[in-house]
Write a protein that holds these residues in place. Structure first.
Motif, PDB file in Angstrom:
ATOM      1  N   LEU A  61      19.459  31.405  -9.090  1.00  0.00           N
ATOM      2  CA  LEU A  61      19.643  30.089 -10.464  1.00  0.00           C
ATOM      3  C   LEU A  61      18.743  29.091 -10.377  1.00  0.00           C
ATOM      4  O   LEU A  61      19.353  28.287 -11.344  1.00  0.00           O
ATOM      5  CB  LEU A  61      21.505  30.326  -9.705  1.00  0.00           C
ATOM      6  N   ARG A  62      18.504  28.475  -9.300  1.00  0.00           N
ATOM      7  CA  ARG A  62      18.328  27.167  -9.298  1.00  0.00           C
ATOM      8  C   ARG A  62      16.493  26.822 -10.525  1.00  0.00           C
ATOM      9  O   ARG A  62      16.232  26.270 -11.040  1.00  0.00           O
ATOM     10  CB  ARG A  62      17.578  26.547  -8.016  1.00  0.00           C
ATOM     11  N   CYS A  82      26.976  31.687 -14.029  1.00  0.00           N
ATOM     12  CA  CYS A  82      28.616  30.933 -13.026  1.00  0.00           C
ATOM     13  C   CYS A  82      28.768  31.459 -11.867  1.00  0.00           C
ATOM     14  O   CYS A  82      28.277  32.230 -11.529  1.00  0.00           O
ATOM     15  CB  CYS A  82      29.902  31.995 -13.813  1.00  0.00           C
ATOM     16  N   ASP A  83      28.077  30.065 -11.028  1.00  0.00           N
ATOM     17  CA  ASP A  83      27.442  30.527  -9.975  1.00  0.00           C
ATOM     18  C   ASP A  83      29.147  30.100  -8.396  1.00  0.00           C
ATOM     19  O   ASP A  83      30.213  29.045  -8.799  1.00  0.00           O
ATOM     20  CB  ASP A  83      26.690  29.562  -9.241  1.00  0.00           C
ATOM     21  N   LEU A 112      26.566  36.217 -13.895  1.00  0.00           N
ATOM     22  CA  LEU A 112      27.887  35.501 -12.959  1.00  0.00           C
ATOM     23  C   LEU A 112      27.310  36.410 -11.310  1.00  0.00           C
ATOM     24  O   LEU A 112      26.704  37.706 -10.913  1.00  0.00           O
ATOM     25  CB  LEU A 112      28.631  36.812 -13.526  1.00  0.00           C
ATOM     26  N   VAL A 113      27.356  35.013 -10.995  1.00  0.00           N
ATOM     27  CA  VAL A 113      27.075  35.162  -8.883  1.00  0.00           C
ATOM     28  C   VAL A 113      28.222  35.078  -8.334  1.00  0.00           C
ATOM     29  O   VAL A 113      29.450  34.240  -8.901  1.00  0.00           O
ATOM     30  CB  VAL A 113      26.354  34.288  -8.411  1.00  0.00           C
ATOM     31  N   VAL A 166      27.885  27.085 -14.846  1.00  0.00           N
ATOM     32  CA  VAL A 166      29.227  26.250 -14.416  1.00  0.00           C
ATOM     33  C   VAL A 166      28.982  26.738 -12.565  1.00  0.00           C
ATOM     34  O   VAL A 166      28.925  27.634 -11.977  1.00  0.00           O
ATOM     35  CB  VAL A 166      30.418  27.119 -14.467  1.00  0.00           C
ATOM     36  N   PRO A 167      28.300  25.612 -11.772  1.00  0.00           N
ATOM     37  CA  PRO A 167      27.905  25.246 -10.506  1.00  0.00           C
ATOM     38  C   PRO A 167      28.689  25.720  -9.238  1.00  0.00           C
ATOM     39  O   PRO A 167      30.577  25.758  -9.229  1.00  0.00           O
ATOM     40  CB  PRO A 167      27.720  23.768  -9.983  1.00  0.00           C
TER      41      PRO A 167
END
Length: 232
Positions: free
Chosen positions: A46-47, A157-158, A188-189, A83-84
């Protein structure tokens, strides 16, 4: 042409390789569930996708353009929003001020403050309250609304359900059908693997920085997910 196309991505922290040869693609309007145990490489991926940690090798293409190594602000302007984990709201700002932070990309689209309040009506009632005075679920709604106000093409979304009561999680996931659409893709995570598979079109499982399972959610059995998740 996929909206998001990742090819042979390698990401390092110093000499440690956290992501090795990862590839995936996502079409416009699709939801991808990215699953894996803690330390599998999900956050690192994600980063890399959001420009916070550039890859050492491989390619990231978004909306037809090579965006590999672009900084976070450039990717946000192109339509990637996150969305962290942990919400990361601004503690000195009100709910509405936090939401307005999403508009700094100046992207045009269907998501306005009024549209966010339609999806999360409780936020309209709380709009002048300090964001830190809200419950965890309400803060998560603010984080989602802030991301939507950037009018993204890709919403990442994390860990949406982390630390939230089951009823609140259900409420947040019910909004997904209103959020997703032809012009918005979602990565989505989620630690709740069954839920992630149920709301997604595709699944990618990571283990020790490598893809161990990939395919359409409807075609993947729970036993396959378990084996890929734990490396059995």
């Amino acid at each position: 042409m996929p909206l998001l196309d990742i090819q042979q991505l390698d990401v390092f922290y110093g000499d440690f390789q956290a992501i090795s040869g990862v590839g995936l693609s996502l079409a416009a309007g699709e939801v991808l569930a990215l699953i894996g145990a803690n330390g599998a490489g999900k956050t690192t991926l994600l980063r890399a996708l959001t420009g916070l940690h550039p890859p050492r090798a491989g390619r990231i293409r978004f909306d037809g353009a090579d965006v590999t190594g672009l900084p976070a602000e450039a990717l946000a302007r192109r339509g990637i929003a996150m969305v962290p984990e942990g919400r990361m709201l601004f503690p000195s700002l009100t709910v509405e001020e936090n939401l307005h932070m999403g508009t700094l990309t100046r992207r045009q689209g269907p998501w306005t403050l009024g549209a966010v309040y339609e999806v999360f009506p409780v936020l309209k009632d709380l709009r002048q309250r300090n964001a830190m005075q809200l419950s965890g679920g309400q803060q998560q709604m603010v984080a989602i609304g802030r991301a939507l106000l950037s009018n993204p093409r890709l919403l990442i979304c994390d860990e949406l359900s982390l630390g939230l009561a089951p009823l609140i999680v259900e409420e947040i996931y019910r909004t997904f059908e209103r959020i997703r659409g032809a012009d918005l893709s979602i990565v989505l995570v989620e630690q709740d693997v069954a839920r992630a598979c149920a709301v997604s079109d595709q699944v990618t499982c990571l283990l020790k920085g490598q893809v161990t399972l990939q395919g359409a959610s409807r075609d993947i059995a729970l036993a396959q997910v378990t084996a890929a998740y734990f490396g059995e």
